[in-house]
Design an enzyme around this catalytic site. Structure first.
Site, PDB file in Angstrom:
ATOM      1  N   HIS A  39       0.853  -1.201   0.000  1.00  0.00           N
ATOM      2  CA  HIS A  39       0.000   0.000   0.000  1.00  0.00           C
ATOM      3  C   HIS A  39       0.881   1.240   0.000  1.00  0.00           C
ATOM      4  O   HIS A  39       2.097   1.135   0.186  1.00  0.00           O
ATOM      5  CB  HIS A  39      -0.867   0.004   1.270  1.00  0.00           C
ATOM      6  CG  HIS A  39      -0.028   0.231   2.494  1.00  0.00           C
ATOM      7  ND1 HIS A  39       0.649  -0.791   3.137  1.00  0.00           N
ATOM      8  CD2 HIS A  39       0.309   1.367   3.148  1.00  0.00           C
ATOM      9  CE1 HIS A  39       1.349  -0.292   4.131  1.00  0.00           C
ATOM     10  NE2 HIS A  39       1.167   1.020   4.166  1.00  0.00           N
ATOM     11  N   HIS A 120       5.804   6.556  -1.177  1.00  0.00           N
ATOM     12  CA  HIS A 120       6.514   5.299  -1.443  1.00  0.00           C
ATOM     13  C   HIS A 120       5.636   4.110  -1.096  1.00  0.00           C
ATOM     14  O   HIS A 120       4.698   4.235  -0.303  1.00  0.00           O
ATOM     15  CB  HIS A 120       7.809   5.230  -0.617  1.00  0.00           C
ATOM     16  CG  HIS A 120       7.560   5.111   0.857  1.00  0.00           C
ATOM     17  ND1 HIS A 120       7.267   6.198   1.650  1.00  0.00           N
ATOM     18  CD2 HIS A 120       7.508   4.024   1.664  1.00  0.00           C
ATOM     19  CE1 HIS A 120       7.068   5.781   2.889  1.00  0.00           C
ATOM     20  NE2 HIS A 120       7.204   4.461   2.919  1.00  0.00           N
TER      21      HIS A 120
HETATM   22  O1  3AM Z   1       3.803   2.286   4.349  1.00  0.00           O
HETATM   23  P1  3AM Z   1       4.976   2.395   5.253  1.00  0.00           P
HETATM   24  O2  3AM Z   1       5.664   1.093   5.474  1.00  0.00           O
HETATM   25  O3  3AM Z   1       5.883   3.486   4.915  1.00  0.00           O
HETATM   26  O4  3AM Z   1       5.882   2.219   8.707  1.00  0.00           O
HETATM   27  C1  3AM Z   1       4.485   2.139   8.877  1.00  0.00           C
HETATM   28  C2  3AM Z   1       3.760   1.968   7.581  1.00  0.00           C
HETATM   29  O5  3AM Z   1       4.333   2.831   6.639  1.00  0.00           O
HETATM   30  C3  3AM Z   1       3.937   3.473   9.323  1.00  0.00           C
HETATM   31  O6  3AM Z   1       2.571   3.412   9.011  1.00  0.00           O
HETATM   32  C4  3AM Z   1       2.381   2.514   7.943  1.00  0.00           C
HETATM   33  C5  3AM Z   1       1.391   1.453   8.335  1.00  0.00           C
HETATM   34  O7  3AM Z   1       1.839   0.782   9.473  1.00  0.00           O
HETATM   35  N1  3AM Z   1       4.145   3.717  10.744  1.00  0.00           N
HETATM   36  C6  3AM Z   1       4.080   2.819  11.744  1.00  0.00           C
HETATM   37  N2  3AM Z   1       4.349   3.438  12.912  1.00  0.00           N
HETATM   38  C7  3AM Z   1       4.604   4.740  12.629  1.00  0.00           C
HETATM   39  C8  3AM Z   1       4.936   5.887  13.414  1.00  0.00           C
HETATM   40  N3  3AM Z   1       5.070   5.826  14.739  1.00  0.00           N
HETATM   41  C9  3AM Z   1       4.481   4.917  11.239  1.00  0.00           C
HETATM   42  N4  3AM Z   1       4.676   6.095  10.642  1.00  0.00           N
HETATM   43  C10 3AM Z   1       5.001   7.139  11.434  1.00  0.00           C
HETATM   44  N5  3AM Z   1       5.126   7.057  12.764  1.00  0.00           N
END
Ligand code: 3AM
Length: 169
Positions: A39, A120
């Site tokens: 996603h 991304h």
């Molecule tokens: O799609 P990505 O992988 O970039 O890294 C987590 C994921 O992003 C991000 O939210 C998305 C769904 O889990 N995520 C998890 N914890 C986070 C936090 N504390 C976070 N992004 C920012 N701060």
């Protein structure tokens, strides 16, 4: 409830992203994101009480997202958490979309991450190598019309993502 706002790829594009994740894994190792979880995160909302989740679902169901097209044509890397991703031009319509959603969320009293947004799609976590020049060229166009409010729940070593609501088209 751990929540985030995302664009969810249509099935054929998800499969294509999965192939790219396999390619990345062959070069970089680490933990491959399962196809079902691929996603684009627009806003990470963190832990929210159930009532707030309902309010967010109501808000998103009544919100229209400007439809757009995003070209993904490059490999990327966030060094510290070892994330390997695919993305495109840093200045895309997605940046405006993320900022407007972030502002709307603030208006309803919800803080979201990230402040600085790099559109991304994460393919690998805890990668052992950054993506290198041996990775193949690619170009995929993603036409999106709506965003999802997604619930993230831990299962085993990973997470299960469940869309709770969609923006209006
Ligand atoms: O799609 P990505 O992988 O970039 O890294 C987590 C994921 O992003 C991000 O939210 C998305 C769904 O889990 N995520 C998890 N914890 C986070 C936090 N504390 C976070 N992004 C920012 N701060």
């Amino acid at each position: 409830m751990r929540l985030f706002l995302a664009l969810v790829p249509p099935p054929a594009l998800r499969r294509r992203f999965g192939e790219l994740a396999d390619t990345a894994y062959a070069h970089c190792s680490g933990k491959r994101v399962p196809d079902d979880n691929l996603h684009l995160t627009l806003a990470f909302l963190g832990e929210q009480p159930e009532r707030q989740a309902e309010e967010l679902a109501d808000w998103l169901s009544g919100t229209r997202v400007a439809p757009g097209q995003w070209r993904l044509d490059r490999w990327g890397h966030f060094a510290r958490p070892g994330i390997v991703w695919i993305g495109g031009e840093p200045e895309s319509d997605l940046v405006q979309l993320q900022q407007s959603l972030r502002a709307e969320l603030e208006d309803i009293g919800i803080a979201s991450q990230p402040r600085r947004f790099t559109p991304h799609v994460t393919l690998l976590r805890r990668a052992e190598q950054p993506p290198g020049p041996s990775l193949p060229d690619f170009a995929e166009d993603w036409s999106y019309t709506r965003a999802a409010l997604v619930l993230s729940e831990p299962i085993g070593q990973g997470s299960r993502y469940t869309p709770l609501a969609w923006s209006r088209v």
